[in-house]
Motif scaffolding. Structure first.
Motif, mmCIF file in Angstrom:
data_model
loop_
_atom_site.group_PDB
_atom_site.id
_atom_site.type_symbol
_atom_site.label_atom_id
_atom_site.label_comp_id
_atom_site.label_asym_id
_atom_site.label_seq_id
_atom_site.Cartn_x
_atom_site.Cartn_y
_atom_site.Cartn_z
ATOM 1 N N UNK A 184 0.824 -1.207 0.000
ATOM 2 C CA UNK A 184 0.000 0.000 0.000
ATOM 3 C C UNK A 184 0.861 1.260 0.000
ATOM 4 N N UNK A 185 1.906 1.264 0.826
ATOM 5 C CA UNK A 185 2.785 2.429 0.895
ATOM 6 C C UNK A 185 3.501 2.641 -0.434
ATOM 7 N N UNK A 186 3.925 1.552 -1.067
ATOM 8 C CA UNK A 186 4.602 1.668 -2.347
ATOM 9 C C UNK A 186 3.708 2.270 -3.410
ATOM 10 N N UNK A 187 2.405 1.965 -3.327
ATOM 11 C CA UNK A 187 1.470 2.448 -4.339
ATOM 12 C C UNK A 187 0.904 3.828 -4.024
ATOM 13 N N UNK A 188 0.700 4.122 -2.723
ATOM 14 C CA UNK A 188 -0.105 5.291 -2.389
ATOM 15 C C UNK A 188 0.542 6.292 -1.426
ATOM 16 N N UNK A 189 1.688 5.959 -0.849
ATOM 17 C CA UNK A 189 2.280 6.890 0.119
ATOM 18 C C UNK A 189 2.628 8.206 -0.554
ATOM 19 N N UNK A 190 2.245 9.287 0.080
ATOM 20 C CA UNK A 190 2.551 10.611 -0.443
ATOM 21 C C UNK A 190 3.508 11.324 0.483
ATOM 22 N N UNK A 191 3.839 12.568 0.161
ATOM 23 C CA UNK A 191 4.755 13.329 1.011
ATOM 24 C C UNK A 191 4.072 13.737 2.310
ATOM 25 N N UNK A 192 4.237 12.932 3.311
ATOM 26 C CA UNK A 192 3.555 13.186 4.574
ATOM 27 C C UNK A 192 4.364 14.030 5.544
ATOM 28 N N UNK A 193 5.506 14.535 5.085
ATOM 29 C CA UNK A 193 6.347 15.307 5.985
ATOM 30 C C UNK A 193 7.218 14.385 6.806
ATOM 31 N N UNK A 194 8.357 14.858 7.192
ATOM 32 C CA UNK A 194 9.278 14.004 7.935
ATOM 33 C C UNK A 194 9.001 14.125 9.421
ATOM 34 N N UNK A 195 8.028 13.350 9.896
ATOM 35 C CA UNK A 195 7.690 13.374 11.315
ATOM 36 C C UNK A 195 8.835 12.839 12.157
ATOM 37 N N UNK A 196 9.713 12.071 11.552
ATOM 38 C CA UNK A 196 10.794 11.468 12.325
ATOM 39 C C UNK A 196 11.956 12.426 12.535
ATOM 40 N N UNK A 197 12.101 13.389 11.629
ATOM 41 C CA UNK A 197 13.267 14.268 11.709
ATOM 42 C C UNK A 197 13.329 15.008 13.036
ATOM 43 N N UNK A 198 12.201 15.528 13.474
ATOM 44 C CA UNK A 198 12.189 16.287 14.720
ATOM 45 C C UNK A 198 11.722 15.488 15.922
ATOM 46 N N UNK A 199 11.573 14.179 15.737
ATOM 47 C CA UNK A 199 11.028 13.363 16.825
ATOM 48 C C UNK A 199 12.056 13.057 17.900
ATOM 49 N N UNK A 200 13.321 13.092 17.541
ATOM 50 C CA UNK A 200 14.369 12.823 18.523
ATOM 51 C C UNK A 200 14.448 11.383 18.956
ATOM 52 N N UNK A 201 14.207 10.456 18.025
ATOM 53 C CA UNK A 201 14.340 9.047 18.378
ATOM 54 C C UNK A 201 15.798 8.708 18.666
ATOM 55 N N UNK A 202 16.020 7.922 19.691
ATOM 56 C CA UNK A 202 17.361 7.415 19.945
ATOM 57 C C UNK A 202 17.687 6.330 18.917
ATOM 58 N N UNK A 203 18.948 5.954 18.851
ATOM 59 C CA UNK A 203 19.327 4.887 17.915
ATOM 60 C C UNK A 203 18.559 3.607 18.211
ATOM 61 N N UNK A 204 18.389 3.298 19.482
ATOM 62 C CA UNK A 204 17.659 2.080 19.854
ATOM 63 C C UNK A 204 16.191 2.180 19.464
ATOM 64 N N UNK A 205 15.585 3.342 19.692
ATOM 65 C CA UNK A 205 14.181 3.525 19.321
ATOM 66 C C UNK A 205 13.992 3.419 17.812
ATOM 67 N N UNK A 206 14.947 3.952 17.053
ATOM 68 C CA UNK A 206 14.885 3.846 15.597
ATOM 69 C C UNK A 206 14.981 2.385 15.166
ATOM 70 N N UNK A 207 15.837 1.644 15.842
ATOM 71 C CA UNK A 207 15.985 0.230 15.546
ATOM 72 C C UNK A 207 14.689 -0.523 15.837
ATOM 73 N N UNK A 208 14.072 -0.189 16.949
ATOM 74 C CA UNK A 208 12.802 -0.820 17.315
ATOM 75 C C UNK A 208 11.725 -0.473 16.294
ATOM 76 N N UNK A 209 11.678 0.782 15.845
ATOM 77 C CA UNK A 209 10.679 1.188 14.861
ATOM 78 C C UNK A 209 10.836 0.408 13.556
ATOM 79 N N UNK A 210 12.066 0.189 13.124
ATOM 80 C CA UNK A 210 12.285 -0.601 11.901
ATOM 81 C C UNK A 210 11.714 -2.014 12.060
ATOM 82 N N UNK A 211 11.886 -2.590 13.226
ATOM 83 C CA UNK A 211 11.390 -3.943 13.458
ATOM 84 C C UNK A 211 9.870 -3.958 13.594
ATOM 85 N N UNK A 212 9.301 -2.925 14.191
ATOM 86 C CA UNK A 212 7.837 -2.808 14.238
ATOM 87 C C UNK A 212 7.286 -2.724 12.818
#
Length: 218
Positions: free
Chosen positions: A138-166
């Motif tokens: 679905x994301x490949x077909x329909x994802x649009x420019x939703x803004x980079x919510x992650x850029x200013x989120x301040x995820x730690x390296x571990x949190x980013x790793x967890x998000x990839x696995x989620x």
């Protein structure tokens, strides 16, 4: 019908679909249909009156469809119920739009009764139905420019790793095993990710990850 653990509302413009879903849900014992509607326009009032825990929402309806109805519901209630989109076609732009609007997952109308019941129980527990392969398509077909919510989120390296696995569809237990962490530690990381992304559940976090380009459909 006596008291049930999970109160469900069914919203679909097809009466036969509503009747079939009610029969499946009411037979589960711990679930019960407390309200029905044939239009998305009725959703805010229905929820305010009957207080369901989960709304099964047809994604394609005349007038106010399931996408707009989901948006109205989340905007009109301080503690809105979980929304589980029901759809005929999995690879549907409407489904992705409904997930972006705040739905916790989707369910195919051809699903077996046991799958319907389990899906309702999952979202009622505050979890989300993340189908990594389907959301990737679905994301490949329909994802649009939703803004980079992650850029200013301040995820730690571990949190980013967890998000990839989620985003890959891993459960907390699977993430714990892969990262050699305790399950409670993983739950804490997931909770932090949701809070930082202002995401209601795992599905919304995964959508944000795709929209921002943090993970890619390929």
């Amino acid at each position: 019908m006596g008291p049930v653990a999970v109160r469900v509302a069914v919203v679909d413009d097809d009466e036969l679909i509503r009747v079939g879903l009610r029969a499946i849900i009411d037979a589960a014992g711990d679930l019960g249909v407390v309200a029905e509607a044939g239009s998305g326009a009725d959703v805010p009032d229905l929820v305010a009156r009957y207080r369901p825990d989960v709304v099964l929402m047809d994604v394609r309806m005349p007038g106010i469809d399931g996408i707009r109805a989901t948006e109205l519901l989340l905007a009109s209630s301080a503690e809105p119920p979980r929304v589980l989109v029901i759809t005929t076609f999995e690879n549907d732009e409407y489904v992705y739009a409904a997930l972006r609007a705040g739905a916790s997952g989707f369910l195919l109308k051809r699903s077996r009764p046991a799958e319907v019941v389990e899906a309702i129980r999952v979202v009622a527990r505050g979890e989300s139905l993340v189908f990594p392969a389907a959301i990737r398509r679905l994301a490949g077909a329909y994802a649009g420019p939703g803004g980079d919510r992650l850029r200013g989120a301040g995820l730690t390296d571990r949190e980013a790793e967890v998000l990839r696995l989620v985003a890959a569809g891993r459960s907390n237990a699977e993430i714990a095993e892969e990262l050699v962490l305790g399950v409670e530690t993983v739950k804490t990381h997931v909770g932090n990710v949701l809070a930082k992304l202002n995401a209601r559940d795992r599905t919304q976090a995964v959508i944000a990850a795709y929209e921002s380009g943090f993970v890619t459909p390929g």
